[in-house]
Design a protein around this motif. Structure first.
Motif, PDB file in Angstrom:
ATOM      1  N   ILE A 416       0.786  -1.149   0.111  1.00 43.10           N
ATOM      2  CA  ILE A 416      -0.160  -0.004   0.034  1.00 43.10           C
ATOM      3  C   ILE A 416       0.815   1.180  -0.070  1.00 43.10           C
ATOM      4  O   ILE A 416       0.590   2.105  -0.626  1.00 43.10           O
ATOM      5  CB  ILE A 416      -0.882   0.024   1.105  1.00 43.10           C
ATOM      6  CG1 ILE A 416      -1.907  -1.161   0.952  1.00 43.10           C
ATOM      7  CG2 ILE A 416      -1.663   1.326   1.543  1.00 43.10           C
ATOM      8  CD1 ILE A 416      -2.847  -1.195   2.398  1.00 43.10           C
ATOM      9  N   ALA A 417       1.791   1.295   0.900  1.00 42.30           N
ATOM     10  CA  ALA A 417       2.648   2.338   0.886  1.00 42.30           C
ATOM     11  C   ALA A 417       3.539   2.617  -0.311  1.00 42.30           C
ATOM     12  O   ALA A 417       3.748   3.590  -0.844  1.00 42.30           O
ATOM     13  CB  ALA A 417       3.876   2.317   2.007  1.00 42.30           C
ATOM     14  N   VAL A 423       1.961   6.217  -7.527  1.00 44.52           N
ATOM     15  CA  VAL A 423       0.872   6.904  -8.059  1.00 44.52           C
ATOM     16  C   VAL A 423       1.152   8.317  -7.673  1.00 44.52           C
ATOM     17  O   VAL A 423       0.942   9.091  -8.734  1.00 44.52           O
ATOM     18  CB  VAL A 423      -0.450   6.561  -7.178  1.00 44.52           C
ATOM     19  CG1 VAL A 423      -1.726   7.362  -7.746  1.00 44.52           C
ATOM     20  CG2 VAL A 423      -0.956   5.300  -7.875  1.00 44.52           C
ATOM     21  N   THR A 424       1.342   8.770  -6.656  1.00 47.30           N
ATOM     22  CA  THR A 424       1.425  10.286  -6.330  1.00 47.30           C
ATOM     23  C   THR A 424       2.892  10.769  -7.074  1.00 47.30           C
ATOM     24  O   THR A 424       2.859  11.894  -7.598  1.00 47.30           O
ATOM     25  CB  THR A 424       1.851  10.320  -4.769  1.00 47.30           C
ATOM     26  OG1 THR A 424       2.786   9.634  -4.253  1.00 47.30           O
ATOM     27  CG2 THR A 424       0.174  10.261  -3.979  1.00 47.30           C
ATOM     28  N   ALA A 434       0.593  15.942  -5.339  1.00 46.77           N
ATOM     29  CA  ALA A 434       1.186  14.806  -5.134  1.00 46.77           C
ATOM     30  C   ALA A 434       0.339  14.005  -3.866  1.00 46.77           C
ATOM     31  O   ALA A 434       0.974  13.862  -2.843  1.00 46.77           O
ATOM     32  CB  ALA A 434       2.685  14.399  -4.893  1.00 46.77           C
ATOM     33  N   SER A 435      -1.084  14.120  -3.909  1.00 47.38           N
ATOM     34  CA  SER A 435      -1.914  13.932  -2.987  1.00 47.38           C
ATOM     35  C   SER A 435      -3.114  12.937  -3.475  1.00 47.38           C
ATOM     36  O   SER A 435      -3.526  13.519  -4.481  1.00 47.38           O
ATOM     37  CB  SER A 435      -2.190  14.970  -2.228  1.00 47.38           C
ATOM     38  OG  SER A 435      -3.400  14.578  -1.172  1.00 47.38           O
ATOM     39  N   LEU A 436      -3.468  11.841  -2.777  1.00 51.70           N
ATOM     40  CA  LEU A 436      -4.741  11.352  -3.321  1.00 51.70           C
ATOM     41  C   LEU A 436      -5.944  12.080  -2.812  1.00 51.70           C
ATOM     42  O   LEU A 436      -7.118  12.031  -3.269  1.00 51.70           O
ATOM     43  CB  LEU A 436      -4.800   9.870  -2.573  1.00 51.70           C
ATOM     44  CG  LEU A 436      -3.783   8.785  -3.214  1.00 51.70           C
ATOM     45  CD1 LEU A 436      -3.897   7.586  -2.618  1.00 51.70           C
ATOM     46  CD2 LEU A 436      -3.975   8.640  -4.781  1.00 51.70           C
ATOM     47  N   ASP A 437      -5.883  12.983  -1.896  1.00 51.52           N
ATOM     48  CA  ASP A 437      -6.932  13.983  -1.676  1.00 51.52           C
ATOM     49  C   ASP A 437      -7.270  14.756  -2.832  1.00 51.52           C
ATOM     50  O   ASP A 437      -8.509  15.165  -2.789  1.00 51.52           O
ATOM     51  CB  ASP A 437      -6.458  14.736  -0.388  1.00 51.52           C
ATOM     52  CG  ASP A 437      -6.221  14.061   0.886  1.00 51.52           C
ATOM     53  OD1 ASP A 437      -7.002  13.112   1.083  1.00 51.52           O
ATOM     54  OD2 ASP A 437      -5.543  14.405   1.967  1.00 51.52           O
ATOM     55  N   SER A 450      -4.382  11.147 -14.693  1.00 51.14           N
ATOM     56  CA  SER A 450      -2.966  11.084 -14.153  1.00 51.14           C
ATOM     57  C   SER A 450      -3.132  10.064 -13.108  1.00 51.14           C
ATOM     58  O   SER A 450      -2.020   8.992 -13.028  1.00 51.14           O
ATOM     59  CB  SER A 450      -2.603  12.419 -13.573  1.00 51.14           C
ATOM     60  OG  SER A 450      -1.240  12.343 -13.165  1.00 51.14           O
ATOM     61  N   PHE A 451      -4.136  10.050 -12.152  1.00 51.38           N
ATOM     62  CA  PHE A 451      -4.187   8.936 -11.201  1.00 51.38           C
ATOM     63  C   PHE A 451      -4.297   7.844 -11.981  1.00 51.38           C
ATOM     64  O   PHE A 451      -3.701   6.677 -11.433  1.00 51.38           O
ATOM     65  CB  PHE A 451      -5.445   9.363 -10.570  1.00 51.38           C
ATOM     66  CG  PHE A 451      -5.644   7.949  -9.576  1.00 51.38           C
ATOM     67  CD1 PHE A 451      -5.083   7.722  -8.544  1.00 51.38           C
ATOM     68  CD2 PHE A 451      -6.917   7.329 -10.107  1.00 51.38           C
ATOM     69  CE1 PHE A 451      -5.506   6.709  -7.523  1.00 51.38           C
ATOM     70  CE2 PHE A 451      -7.230   5.963  -9.080  1.00 51.38           C
ATOM     71  CZ  PHE A 451      -6.327   5.761  -7.926  1.00 51.38           C
TER      72      PHE A 451
END
Length: 491
Positions: A416-417, A423-424, A434-437, A450-451
Protein backbone atom coordinates in the motif's frame (compact mmCIF):
# COMPACT_ATOMS: atom_id res chain seq x y z
CA UNK A 1 -6.96 -26.76 36.79
CA UNK A 2 -8.22 -29.14 34.14
CA UNK A 3 -11.48 -28.68 32.25
CA UNK A 4 -13.29 -31.57 30.59
CA UNK A 5 -14.57 -30.87 27.08
CA UNK A 6 -18.30 -31.34 26.55
CA UNK A 7 -17.79 -32.61 23.02
CA UNK A 8 -14.95 -34.60 21.50
CA UNK A 9 -15.94 -33.91 17.90
CA UNK A 10 -13.01 -32.13 16.30
CA UNK A 11 -15.23 -29.87 14.16
CA UNK A 12 -16.89 -28.61 17.32
CA UNK A 13 -13.36 -28.02 18.61
CA UNK A 14 -12.63 -26.16 15.36
CA UNK A 15 -15.79 -24.06 15.74
CA UNK A 16 -14.82 -23.17 19.31
CA UNK A 17 -11.35 -21.98 18.24
CA UNK A 18 -12.42 -19.82 15.27
CA UNK A 19 -14.54 -16.99 16.80
CA UNK A 20 -11.52 -15.26 18.32
CA UNK A 21 -9.59 -14.70 15.11
CA UNK A 22 -12.77 -13.84 13.19
CA UNK A 23 -13.48 -11.23 15.85
CA UNK A 24 -10.04 -9.64 15.44
CA UNK A 25 -10.40 -9.57 11.65
CA UNK A 26 -13.90 -8.09 11.80
CA UNK A 27 -12.52 -5.35 14.01
CA UNK A 28 -9.51 -4.82 11.72
CA UNK A 29 -11.60 -4.59 8.54
CA UNK A 30 -14.50 -2.69 10.08
CA UNK A 31 -12.67 0.05 11.99
CA UNK A 32 -11.91 1.94 8.77
CA UNK A 33 -15.64 2.56 8.32
CA UNK A 34 -15.74 4.31 11.70
CA UNK A 35 -12.71 6.58 11.33
CA UNK A 36 -14.48 9.44 9.46
CA UNK A 37 -17.23 9.57 12.12
CA UNK A 38 -14.70 9.39 14.97
CA UNK A 39 -12.75 12.22 13.37
CA UNK A 40 -15.82 14.43 13.40
CA UNK A 41 -16.82 13.38 16.91
CA UNK A 42 -13.47 14.38 18.44
CA UNK A 43 -12.92 17.38 16.13
CA UNK A 44 -9.73 15.74 14.91
CA UNK A 45 -8.03 15.47 11.53
CA UNK A 46 -7.95 12.34 9.35
CA UNK A 47 -4.15 11.89 9.85
CA UNK A 48 -4.71 12.00 13.62
CA UNK A 49 -7.62 9.55 13.50
CA UNK A 50 -5.72 7.14 11.27
CA UNK A 51 -3.60 6.30 14.30
CA UNK A 52 -6.59 4.31 15.57
CA UNK A 53 -6.11 1.72 12.83
CA UNK A 54 -2.35 2.25 12.62
CA UNK A 55 -1.81 1.68 16.35
CA UNK A 56 -3.78 -1.56 16.13
CA UNK A 57 -1.78 -2.71 13.09
CA UNK A 58 1.60 -1.79 14.57
CA UNK A 59 1.05 -3.54 17.89
CA UNK A 60 -0.35 -6.64 16.20
CA UNK A 61 2.37 -6.91 13.56
CA UNK A 62 5.27 -6.28 15.92
CA UNK A 63 4.17 -8.80 18.55
CA UNK A 64 3.05 -11.75 16.41
CA UNK A 65 6.36 -13.63 16.61
CA UNK A 66 6.95 -13.04 20.34
CA UNK A 67 3.36 -14.07 21.04
CA UNK A 68 3.82 -17.22 18.97
CA UNK A 69 7.01 -18.19 20.78
CA UNK A 70 5.42 -17.49 24.17
CA UNK A 71 2.53 -19.77 23.16
CA UNK A 72 5.04 -22.49 22.25
CA UNK A 73 6.17 -22.35 25.88
CA UNK A 74 3.02 -21.84 27.97
CA UNK A 75 0.42 -23.43 25.69
CA UNK A 76 -1.49 -22.23 22.62
CA UNK A 77 -4.97 -22.49 24.12
CA UNK A 78 -3.92 -20.73 27.29
CA UNK A 79 -2.46 -17.71 25.47
CA UNK A 80 -5.46 -17.66 23.12
CA UNK A 81 -7.76 -17.47 26.15
CA UNK A 82 -5.76 -14.65 27.74
CA UNK A 83 -5.83 -12.82 24.41
CA UNK A 84 -9.63 -13.01 24.34
CA UNK A 85 -9.86 -11.55 27.84
CA UNK A 86 -7.58 -8.64 26.94
CA UNK A 87 -9.39 -8.06 23.64
CA UNK A 88 -12.76 -7.86 25.41
CA UNK A 89 -11.35 -5.41 27.96
CA UNK A 90 -9.90 -3.29 25.16
CA UNK A 91 -13.24 -3.25 23.33
CA UNK A 92 -15.09 -2.15 26.46
CA UNK A 93 -12.59 0.61 27.14
CA UNK A 94 -12.68 1.72 23.49
CA UNK A 95 -16.45 2.10 23.64
CA UNK A 96 -16.15 4.43 26.64
CA UNK A 97 -13.05 6.29 25.35
CA UNK A 98 -13.34 9.96 26.39
CA UNK A 99 -10.74 11.24 23.90
CA UNK A 100 -9.01 10.33 20.67
CA UNK A 101 -5.73 9.66 22.48
CA UNK A 102 -7.36 7.25 24.92
CA UNK A 103 -9.12 5.48 22.04
CA UNK A 104 -5.79 5.02 20.23
CA UNK A 105 -4.24 3.57 23.41
CA UNK A 106 -7.13 1.14 23.88
CA UNK A 107 -6.89 0.02 20.23
CA UNK A 108 -3.17 -0.62 20.75
CA UNK A 109 -4.16 -2.82 23.69
CA UNK A 110 -6.55 -4.70 21.41
CA UNK A 111 -3.75 -5.06 18.87
CA UNK A 112 -1.62 -6.79 21.51
CA UNK A 113 -4.51 -9.17 22.19
CA UNK A 114 -5.03 -9.73 18.45
CA UNK A 115 -1.39 -10.83 18.14
CA UNK A 116 -1.94 -13.39 20.91
CA UNK A 117 -5.08 -14.71 19.19
CA UNK A 118 -3.76 -14.77 15.62
CA UNK A 119 -0.51 -16.50 16.59
CA UNK A 120 -2.31 -19.36 18.35
CA UNK A 121 -5.47 -20.17 16.38
CA UNK A 122 -3.92 -22.36 13.68
CA UNK A 123 -1.75 -24.42 16.09
CA UNK A 124 -4.87 -25.03 18.20
CA UNK A 125 -6.88 -26.16 15.19
CA UNK A 126 -4.33 -28.40 13.50
CA UNK A 127 -3.66 -30.22 16.77
CA UNK A 128 -6.93 -32.06 16.06
CA UNK A 129 -6.28 -32.53 12.33
CA UNK A 130 -2.92 -34.27 12.23
CA UNK A 131 -3.66 -36.39 9.15
CA UNK A 132 -5.88 -33.98 7.22
CA UNK A 133 -4.41 -30.63 8.14
CA UNK A 134 -5.23 -29.18 4.71
CA UNK A 135 -8.96 -29.74 5.25
CA UNK A 136 -8.85 -27.71 8.46
CA UNK A 137 -6.70 -24.99 6.86
CA UNK A 138 -9.14 -24.81 3.94
CA UNK A 139 -12.08 -24.34 6.30
CA UNK A 140 -10.04 -21.78 8.22
CA UNK A 141 -9.33 -19.85 5.01
CA UNK A 142 -13.00 -20.05 4.01
CA UNK A 143 -14.09 -18.33 7.22
CA UNK A 144 -11.26 -15.79 6.96
CA UNK A 145 -12.49 -14.86 3.48
CA UNK A 146 -16.03 -14.43 4.76
CA UNK A 147 -14.77 -12.07 7.45
CA UNK A 148 -12.99 -10.02 4.77
CA UNK A 149 -16.30 -9.71 2.91
CA UNK A 150 -18.64 -9.00 5.81
CA UNK A 151 -16.31 -7.12 8.20
CA UNK A 152 -16.57 -3.77 6.37
CA UNK A 153 -20.30 -4.31 5.75
CA UNK A 154 -21.03 -4.96 9.42
CA UNK A 155 -18.78 -2.12 10.53
CA UNK A 156 -20.29 0.35 8.09
CA UNK A 157 -23.84 -0.72 8.91
CA UNK A 158 -23.45 -0.36 12.68
CA UNK A 159 -21.65 2.99 12.39
CA UNK A 160 -24.34 4.29 10.01
CA UNK A 161 -27.39 3.00 11.88
CA UNK A 162 -26.13 3.40 15.46
CA UNK A 163 -22.74 4.94 16.26
CA UNK A 164 -19.01 4.27 16.24
CA UNK A 165 -19.20 3.48 19.95
CA UNK A 166 -21.77 0.77 19.19
CA UNK A 167 -19.26 -0.81 16.80
CA UNK A 168 -16.65 -0.85 19.58
CA UNK A 169 -19.11 -2.34 22.07
CA UNK A 170 -20.13 -5.05 19.58
CA UNK A 171 -16.85 -6.84 20.25
CA UNK A 172 -17.66 -7.18 23.96
CA UNK A 173 -20.51 -9.76 23.74
CA UNK A 174 -18.79 -11.48 20.80
CA UNK A 175 -15.57 -11.79 22.79
CA UNK A 176 -17.53 -13.04 25.80
CA UNK A 177 -19.13 -15.77 23.66
CA UNK A 178 -15.66 -16.71 22.38
CA UNK A 179 -14.38 -16.90 25.97
CA UNK A 180 -17.26 -19.16 27.03
CA UNK A 181 -16.70 -21.48 24.05
CA UNK A 182 -12.97 -21.63 24.76
CA UNK A 183 -13.52 -22.34 28.46
CA UNK A 184 -15.94 -25.21 27.97
CA UNK A 185 -14.79 -26.75 24.68
CA UNK A 186 -11.04 -26.23 24.30
CA UNK A 187 -9.64 -27.53 27.59
CA UNK A 188 -7.63 -24.33 27.80
CA UNK A 189 -5.39 -25.51 30.63
CA UNK A 190 -4.33 -28.70 28.86
CA UNK A 191 -0.60 -29.03 28.32
CA UNK A 192 -0.82 -28.54 24.57
CA UNK A 193 2.72 -27.23 24.18
CA UNK A 194 5.98 -29.12 24.00
CA UNK A 195 7.46 -26.91 26.70
CA UNK A 196 4.53 -26.68 29.11
CA UNK A 197 5.39 -28.03 32.52
CA UNK A 198 9.10 -28.31 31.73
CA UNK A 199 10.30 -24.86 30.68
CA UNK A 200 14.04 -25.19 31.19
CA UNK A 201 15.39 -23.07 28.35
CA UNK A 202 15.85 -19.31 28.47
CA UNK A 203 13.32 -17.08 26.79
CA UNK A 204 14.91 -15.00 24.04
CA UNK A 205 14.21 -11.52 25.42
CA UNK A 206 16.97 -9.94 23.34
CA UNK A 207 15.51 -11.48 20.19
CA UNK A 208 12.06 -10.20 21.17
CA UNK A 209 13.35 -6.65 21.64
CA UNK A 210 15.31 -6.66 18.38
CA UNK A 211 12.50 -8.20 16.29
CA UNK A 212 9.80 -6.04 17.85
CA UNK A 213 11.90 -2.90 17.49
CA UNK A 214 12.81 -3.57 13.85
CA UNK A 215 9.25 -4.48 12.82
CA UNK A 216 7.69 -1.60 14.72
CA UNK A 217 10.08 0.88 13.12
CA UNK A 218 9.67 -0.67 9.65
CA UNK A 219 5.87 -0.56 9.79
CA UNK A 220 5.88 2.96 11.20
CA UNK A 221 8.31 4.20 8.54
CA UNK A 222 6.33 2.58 5.73
CA UNK A 223 3.04 3.99 6.99
CA UNK A 224 4.38 7.55 7.23
CA UNK A 225 6.91 7.63 4.37
CA UNK A 226 4.39 9.18 1.98
CA UNK A 227 3.60 11.94 4.48
CA UNK A 228 7.21 12.86 5.25
CA UNK A 229 8.61 11.93 1.83
CA UNK A 230 10.59 8.82 0.92
CA UNK A 231 13.77 10.88 0.70
CA UNK A 232 13.24 12.63 4.05
CA UNK A 233 15.47 12.18 7.08
CA UNK A 234 12.56 10.42 8.79
CA UNK A 235 12.20 7.78 6.06
CA UNK A 236 15.89 7.23 5.32
CA UNK A 237 16.76 7.16 9.01
CA UNK A 238 13.89 4.78 9.72
CA UNK A 239 14.99 2.31 7.05
CA UNK A 240 18.66 2.48 8.09
CA UNK A 241 17.90 1.85 11.77
CA UNK A 242 15.47 -0.93 10.78
CA UNK A 243 18.24 -2.57 8.74
CA UNK A 244 20.72 -2.33 11.61
CA UNK A 245 18.22 -3.85 14.04
CA UNK A 246 17.41 -6.64 11.58
CA UNK A 247 21.09 -7.50 11.06
CA UNK A 248 21.58 -7.48 14.83
CA UNK A 249 18.57 -9.79 15.19
CA UNK A 250 19.97 -12.27 12.65
CA UNK A 251 23.41 -12.28 14.30
CA UNK A 252 21.90 -12.76 17.75
CA UNK A 253 19.51 -15.51 16.63
CA UNK A 254 22.35 -17.41 14.95
CA UNK A 255 24.30 -17.49 18.23
CA UNK A 256 21.62 -17.82 20.93
CA UNK A 257 20.95 -21.39 22.06
CA UNK A 258 17.16 -20.99 22.20
CA UNK A 259 16.34 -18.42 19.48
CA UNK A 260 13.02 -16.66 19.03
CA UNK A 261 12.99 -17.67 15.34
CA UNK A 262 15.12 -20.70 14.40
CA UNK A 263 17.06 -19.49 11.35
CA UNK A 264 17.73 -23.03 10.15
CA UNK A 265 14.12 -23.10 8.95
CA UNK A 266 15.17 -20.95 6.00
CA UNK A 267 17.59 -23.66 4.85
CA UNK A 268 14.63 -25.93 4.12
CA UNK A 269 13.39 -25.60 0.53
CA UNK A 270 9.74 -26.25 1.41
CA UNK A 271 9.68 -23.59 4.12
CA UNK A 272 11.59 -21.00 2.08
CA UNK A 273 9.68 -21.49 -1.18
CA UNK A 274 6.30 -21.43 0.55
CA UNK A 275 7.17 -18.24 2.42
CA UNK A 276 8.49 -16.53 -0.72
CA UNK A 277 5.37 -17.44 -2.70
CA UNK A 278 2.99 -16.11 -0.04
CA UNK A 279 5.09 -12.99 0.51
CA UNK A 280 5.33 -12.01 -3.16
CA UNK A 281 1.64 -12.48 -3.96
CA UNK A 282 0.61 -10.30 -1.01
CA UNK A 283 3.30 -7.74 -1.81
CA UNK A 284 2.13 -7.59 -5.42
CA UNK A 285 -1.63 -7.43 -4.93
CA UNK A 286 -2.43 -5.62 -1.65
CA UNK A 287 -2.34 -2.22 -3.36
CA UNK A 288 -5.63 -3.27 -4.99
CA UNK A 289 -7.55 -2.77 -1.74
CA UNK A 290 -6.36 0.82 -1.39
CA UNK A 291 -6.20 2.10 -4.99
CA UNK A 292 -9.17 0.42 -6.68
CA UNK A 293 -11.78 2.27 -4.54
CA UNK A 294 -10.45 5.59 -5.92
CA UNK A 295 -10.89 4.25 -9.44
CA UNK A 296 -14.43 2.96 -8.84
CA UNK A 297 -15.76 5.80 -6.70
CA UNK A 298 -13.98 8.86 -8.13
CA UNK A 299 -13.20 8.01 -11.74
CA UNK A 300 -16.26 5.85 -12.40
CA UNK A 301 -18.63 7.69 -10.03
CA UNK A 302 -20.05 4.72 -8.10
CA UNK A 303 -20.95 4.58 -4.41
CA UNK A 304 -18.69 3.02 -1.80
CA UNK A 305 -21.07 0.05 -1.54
CA UNK A 306 -20.45 -0.85 -5.21
CA UNK A 307 -16.73 -0.42 -4.66
CA UNK A 308 -16.93 -2.90 -1.80
CA UNK A 309 -18.81 -5.39 -3.98
CA UNK A 310 -16.17 -5.20 -6.71
CA UNK A 311 -13.28 -5.77 -4.32
CA UNK A 312 -15.25 -8.56 -2.63
CA UNK A 313 -14.57 -10.50 -5.81
CA UNK A 314 -11.15 -11.37 -4.39
CA UNK A 315 -12.31 -13.20 -1.25
CA UNK A 316 -15.17 -14.71 -3.28
CA UNK A 317 -12.64 -16.19 -5.71
CA UNK A 318 -10.72 -17.60 -2.77
CA UNK A 319 -13.90 -19.21 -1.44
CA UNK A 320 -14.15 -21.22 -4.67
CA UNK A 321 -10.67 -22.73 -4.56
CA UNK A 322 -9.24 -22.40 -1.03
CA UNK A 323 -11.17 -25.16 0.79
CA UNK A 324 -10.93 -27.61 -2.13
CA UNK A 325 -7.20 -27.10 -2.64
CA UNK A 326 -6.71 -27.47 1.11
CA UNK A 327 -8.25 -30.95 0.93
CA UNK A 328 -6.22 -31.84 -2.16
CA UNK A 329 -3.03 -30.78 -0.39
CA UNK A 330 -3.72 -33.57 2.12
CA UNK A 331 -4.22 -36.11 -0.64
CA UNK A 332 -1.14 -34.97 -2.57
CA UNK A 333 1.49 -33.84 -0.02
CA UNK A 334 3.88 -32.70 -2.75
CA UNK A 335 1.11 -31.08 -4.76
CA UNK A 336 2.11 -27.65 -3.45
CA UNK A 337 4.99 -27.72 -5.92
CA UNK A 338 2.40 -27.55 -8.72
CA UNK A 339 -0.34 -25.60 -6.93
CA UNK A 340 1.97 -22.76 -5.89
CA UNK A 341 3.31 -21.74 -9.34
CA UNK A 342 -0.13 -22.29 -10.89
CA UNK A 343 -1.81 -20.01 -8.34
CA UNK A 344 0.91 -17.40 -8.72
CA UNK A 345 0.46 -17.50 -12.51
CA UNK A 346 -3.30 -16.90 -12.24
CA UNK A 347 -2.68 -14.08 -9.76
CA UNK A 348 -0.04 -12.51 -12.01
CA UNK A 349 -2.39 -12.61 -15.01
CA UNK A 350 -5.12 -10.91 -12.99
CA UNK A 351 -2.73 -8.10 -12.02
CA UNK A 352 -1.75 -7.71 -15.68
CA UNK A 353 -5.42 -7.41 -16.64
CA UNK A 354 -6.03 -4.85 -13.88
CA UNK A 355 -3.13 -2.82 -15.27
CA UNK A 356 -5.01 -2.23 -18.55
CA UNK A 357 -8.18 -0.82 -16.98
CA UNK A 358 -9.25 2.47 -18.54
CA UNK A 359 -11.87 5.13 -17.89
CA UNK A 360 -14.15 3.28 -20.33
CA UNK A 361 -13.75 -0.17 -18.73
CA UNK A 362 -16.74 -1.74 -17.03
CA UNK A 363 -16.36 -2.03 -13.27
CA UNK A 364 -17.48 -5.63 -13.60
CA UNK A 365 -14.28 -6.33 -15.48
CA UNK A 366 -12.50 -5.17 -12.33
CA UNK A 367 -14.72 -7.57 -10.36
CA UNK A 368 -13.78 -10.47 -12.65
CA UNK A 369 -10.08 -9.65 -12.35
CA UNK A 370 -10.35 -9.48 -8.55
CA UNK A 371 -12.20 -12.81 -8.59
CA UNK A 372 -9.35 -14.29 -10.65
CA UNK A 373 -6.86 -13.00 -8.10
CA UNK A 374 -8.71 -14.68 -5.24
CA UNK A 375 -9.10 -17.84 -7.33
CA UNK A 376 -5.32 -17.97 -7.74
CA UNK A 377 -4.59 -17.21 -4.08
CA UNK A 378 -6.61 -20.29 -3.12
CA UNK A 379 -3.92 -22.37 -4.84
CA UNK A 380 -1.16 -20.62 -2.90
CA UNK A 381 -1.89 -20.20 0.79
CA UNK A 382 -3.59 -23.47 1.71
CA UNK A 383 -1.04 -25.90 0.18
CA UNK A 384 1.94 -23.71 1.13
CA UNK A 385 0.89 -23.53 4.78
CA UNK A 386 -0.01 -27.21 4.87
CA UNK A 387 3.44 -28.11 3.52
CA UNK A 388 5.18 -25.79 6.01
CA UNK A 389 3.31 -27.14 9.04
CA UNK A 390 4.12 -30.62 7.81
CA UNK A 391 7.89 -30.14 8.04
CA UNK A 392 8.33 -27.95 11.14
CA UNK A 393 8.70 -29.25 14.67
CA UNK A 394 5.59 -28.99 16.84
CA UNK A 395 7.46 -26.83 19.36
CA UNK A 396 7.87 -24.15 16.66
CA UNK A 397 4.27 -23.99 15.43
CA UNK A 398 3.45 -20.85 17.40
CA UNK A 399 6.41 -18.77 16.28
CA UNK A 400 6.05 -19.97 12.67
CA UNK A 401 2.36 -19.00 12.69
CA UNK A 402 3.34 -15.62 14.08
CA UNK A 403 6.02 -15.27 11.41
CA UNK A 404 3.60 -16.12 8.57
CA UNK A 405 1.07 -13.55 9.80
CA UNK A 406 3.79 -10.97 10.43
CA UNK A 407 5.08 -11.35 6.87
CA UNK A 408 1.53 -10.98 5.54
CA UNK A 409 0.90 -7.82 7.57
CA UNK A 410 4.25 -6.27 6.67
CA UNK A 411 3.95 -7.03 2.95
CA UNK A 412 0.39 -5.64 2.91
CA UNK A 413 1.51 -2.34 4.40
CA UNK A 414 4.56 -2.24 2.12
CA UNK A 415 2.40 -2.79 -0.96
CA UNK A 416 0.00 0.00 0.00
CA UNK A 417 2.79 2.43 0.93
CA UNK A 418 4.85 1.79 -2.21
CA UNK A 419 1.74 1.78 -4.42
CA UNK A 420 0.67 5.15 -3.03
CA UNK A 421 4.18 6.51 -3.60
CA UNK A 422 4.18 5.36 -7.23
CA UNK A 423 0.77 6.90 -7.95
CA UNK A 424 1.57 10.24 -6.32
CA UNK A 425 4.99 10.34 -8.04
CA UNK A 426 3.35 9.89 -11.44
CA UNK A 427 0.85 12.63 -10.60
CA UNK A 428 3.61 14.99 -9.44
CA UNK A 429 5.67 14.33 -12.59
CA UNK A 430 2.70 15.55 -14.65
CA UNK A 431 2.27 18.74 -12.64
CA UNK A 432 -0.54 17.63 -10.32
CA UNK A 433 -0.55 17.68 -6.49
CA UNK A 434 1.18 14.58 -5.10
CA UNK A 435 -1.85 13.71 -2.98
CA UNK A 436 -4.73 11.28 -3.30
CA UNK A 437 -6.91 13.87 -1.55
CA UNK A 438 -6.76 15.87 -4.80
CA UNK A 439 -8.18 12.84 -6.63
CA UNK A 440 -11.03 12.59 -4.15
CA UNK A 441 -11.81 16.31 -4.55
CA UNK A 442 -11.70 15.98 -8.35
CA UNK A 443 -11.60 19.73 -8.98
CA UNK A 444 -8.45 19.79 -11.15
CA UNK A 445 -8.90 19.06 -14.85
CA UNK A 446 -7.05 15.96 -16.03
CA UNK A 447 -6.17 14.67 -12.57
CA UNK A 448 -8.26 11.53 -13.01
CA UNK A 449 -6.25 10.45 -16.07
CA UNK A 450 -3.03 11.12 -14.18
CA UNK A 451 -4.21 8.99 -11.26
CA UNK A 452 -5.27 6.22 -13.65
CA UNK A 453 -1.81 6.16 -15.22
CA UNK A 454 -0.23 5.91 -11.77
CA UNK A 455 -2.63 3.16 -10.69
CA UNK A 456 -2.11 1.03 -13.79
CA UNK A 457 1.66 1.49 -13.48
CA UNK A 458 1.44 0.25 -9.90
CA UNK A 459 -0.60 -2.78 -10.96
CA UNK A 460 1.91 -3.53 -13.72
CA UNK A 461 4.73 -3.50 -11.16
CA UNK A 462 2.58 -5.77 -8.99
CA UNK A 463 2.35 -8.15 -11.95
CA UNK A 464 6.16 -8.20 -12.18
CA UNK A 465 6.48 -8.93 -8.46
CA UNK A 466 4.09 -11.89 -8.62
CA UNK A 467 5.67 -13.10 -11.88
CA UNK A 468 8.97 -13.20 -9.99
CA UNK A 469 7.24 -15.55 -7.57
CA UNK A 470 6.25 -17.79 -10.49
CA UNK A 471 9.86 -17.91 -11.65
CA UNK A 472 11.24 -18.68 -8.19
CA UNK A 473 8.75 -21.47 -7.48
CA UNK A 474 9.24 -23.09 -10.90
CA UNK A 475 13.04 -23.00 -10.55
CA UNK A 476 12.69 -24.37 -7.01
CA UNK A 477 10.55 -27.22 -8.33
CA UNK A 478 13.10 -28.30 -10.94
CA UNK A 479 16.01 -27.95 -8.52
CA UNK A 480 14.12 -30.11 -6.02
CA UNK A 481 13.51 -32.76 -8.69
CA UNK A 482 17.20 -32.88 -9.51
CA UNK A 483 18.35 -33.13 -5.90
CA UNK A 484 15.40 -35.31 -4.76
CA UNK A 485 15.63 -34.38 -1.06
CA UNK A 486 13.87 -36.48 1.52
CA UNK A 487 10.73 -34.91 2.94
CA UNK A 488 11.40 -34.90 6.65
CA UNK A 489 10.49 -32.82 9.63
CA UNK A 490 12.86 -30.05 10.66
CA UNK A 491 14.37 -30.70 14.06
Amino acid sequence: MHKIAIFNNRWIFFAAAMPGILLTLMDEFGIHQAIPVITENFNATIPESQWIALGYLLSTGALLMPAGRLADRIGYKRLYFYGLLIFMAGALLSGFAPSLLSLIIFKVLQGVAAAMIQATTIPIIISKFTNDRGKALGAFGFLMALSAIFGPVIGGGIVTLLSWRAFMFLSVPLAFISIVLAWFLLNIFDQDSTFVGEIKDKFDWVGVMLSTGSLLLLLLTLSKANDFGWGSYFSIGGFIITGLLLVSFIIWESKFEFPLLPLHLFLNGTFLTGQIGMFLVVLGNSCIFFLLPFYIQDLKGYEAFISGLVIAGLPLGFLVTGPTIGVLSDRYPNGWKIFLPFGLTISAISMLLLSILSTDSSIWLAFIYCFMMGFGIGFIFMPAQNAIYGIINQKDQGVVTGFINMVRNSSTLTSIAVGTAIVTSVMASQGYPASLDAVREGTIAGIYNSFLEGMTTTFLIGFCVIALGVLITVVSYFLARRSKPKNRQIA
